[in-house]
Design a protein around this motif. Structure first.
Motif, mmCIF file in Angstrom:
data_model
loop_
_atom_site.group_PDB
_atom_site.id
_atom_site.type_symbol
_atom_site.label_atom_id
_atom_site.label_comp_id
_atom_site.label_asym_id
_atom_site.label_seq_id
_atom_site.Cartn_x
_atom_site.Cartn_y
_atom_site.Cartn_z
ATOM 1 N N SER A 19 0.830 -1.208 0.000
ATOM 2 C CA SER A 19 0.000 0.000 0.000
ATOM 3 C C SER A 19 0.862 1.256 0.000
ATOM 4 O O SER A 19 0.575 2.220 -0.711
ATOM 5 C CB SER A 19 -0.922 -0.023 1.211
ATOM 6 N N SER A 22 2.528 1.675 -3.426
ATOM 7 C CA SER A 22 1.610 2.140 -4.462
ATOM 8 C C SER A 22 1.334 3.627 -4.318
ATOM 9 O O SER A 22 1.127 4.317 -5.303
ATOM 10 C CB SER A 22 0.327 1.317 -4.430
ATOM 11 N N ALA A 23 1.339 4.148 -3.101
ATOM 12 C CA ALA A 23 1.160 5.592 -2.901
ATOM 13 C C ALA A 23 2.406 6.359 -3.323
ATOM 14 O O ALA A 23 2.304 7.446 -3.892
ATOM 15 C CB ALA A 23 0.839 5.881 -1.443
ATOM 16 N N TYR A 25 4.830 5.379 -5.557
ATOM 17 C CA TYR A 25 5.149 5.261 -6.985
ATOM 18 C C TYR A 25 3.931 5.427 -7.871
ATOM 19 O O TYR A 25 3.937 5.001 -9.009
ATOM 20 C CB TYR A 25 5.786 3.901 -7.261
ATOM 21 N N ARG A 26 2.882 6.071 -7.408
ATOM 22 C CA ARG A 26 1.656 6.169 -8.194
ATOM 23 C C ARG A 26 1.796 7.088 -9.390
ATOM 24 O O ARG A 26 1.199 6.891 -10.415
ATOM 25 C CB ARG A 26 0.500 6.610 -7.321
ATOM 26 N N ASP A 27 2.564 8.147 -9.280
ATOM 27 C CA ASP A 27 2.656 9.113 -10.366
ATOM 28 C C ASP A 27 3.975 9.848 -10.267
ATOM 29 O O ASP A 27 4.639 9.834 -9.244
ATOM 30 C CB ASP A 27 1.501 10.108 -10.262
ATOM 31 N N ARG A 50 -6.936 10.148 -4.368
ATOM 32 C CA ARG A 50 -7.113 8.993 -5.243
ATOM 33 C C ARG A 50 -6.128 7.876 -4.955
ATOM 34 O O ARG A 50 -6.389 6.733 -5.275
ATOM 35 C CB ARG A 50 -6.990 9.413 -6.698
ATOM 36 N N PHE A 51 -4.996 8.180 -4.357
ATOM 37 C CA PHE A 51 -4.022 7.127 -4.060
ATOM 38 C C PHE A 51 -4.530 6.183 -2.981
ATOM 39 O O PHE A 51 -3.989 5.106 -2.796
ATOM 40 C CB PHE A 51 -2.662 7.723 -3.673
ATOM 41 N N GLY A 53 -7.515 4.882 -3.107
ATOM 42 C CA GLY A 53 -8.619 4.158 -3.717
ATOM 43 C C GLY A 53 -8.475 2.646 -3.623
ATOM 44 O O GLY A 53 -7.375 2.095 -3.549
ATOM 45 N N GLY A 55 -9.290 0.483 -5.938
ATOM 46 C CA GLY A 55 -8.820 -0.092 -7.195
ATOM 47 C C GLY A 55 -7.315 -0.298 -7.239
ATOM 48 O O GLY A 55 -6.824 -1.339 -7.666
ATOM 49 N N ARG A 56 -6.582 0.674 -6.788
ATOM 50 C CA ARG A 56 -5.127 0.577 -6.822
ATOM 51 C C ARG A 56 -4.581 -0.199 -5.627
ATOM 52 O O ARG A 56 -3.561 -0.859 -5.712
ATOM 53 C CB ARG A 56 -4.534 1.976 -6.838
ATOM 54 N N ASN A 57 -5.262 -0.136 -4.489
ATOM 55 C CA ASN A 57 -4.783 -0.774 -3.267
ATOM 56 C C ASN A 57 -5.521 -2.065 -2.933
ATOM 57 O O ASN A 57 -5.392 -2.563 -1.818
ATOM 58 C CB ASN A 57 -4.914 0.189 -2.083
#
Length: 77
Positions: A19, A22-23, A25-27, A50-51, A53, A55-57
């Motif tokens: 988690s 993903s936050a 390296y998200r953008d 949105r990080f 969310g 869907g991504r996590n």
């Protein structure tokens, strides 16, 4: 029983790390061209929550929940 608790702790820890990664390296954090109105900043243009969310996590949240359930049942047994 101790091995089951270790597996639960490992799953929970991996979920937290997934988690966090993903936050992080998200953008891309910096933009090569500077905006004239805002100036140079490391914040993305359309930032927000949105990080966090599902869907991504989703996989990370699943690991956290499964690890927590295993730890809970291991502690109660």
């Amino acid at each position: 029983m101790a091995m089951v608790m270790w597996i639960g702790a490992l799953l929970l820890g991996c979920g937290v790390v997934m988690s966090a990664l993903s936050a992080v390296y998200r953008d891309q954090l910096s933009n090569s061209r500077a905006d004239t109105e805002v100036g140079r900043t490391l914040e993305p243009r359309h930032g927000g929550m949105r990080f966090l969310g599902i869907g991504r996590n989703g996989p990370a949240l699943l690991l956290i929940v499964v690890g927590a359930i295993i730890l809970l049942f291991g502690a109660l047994a």
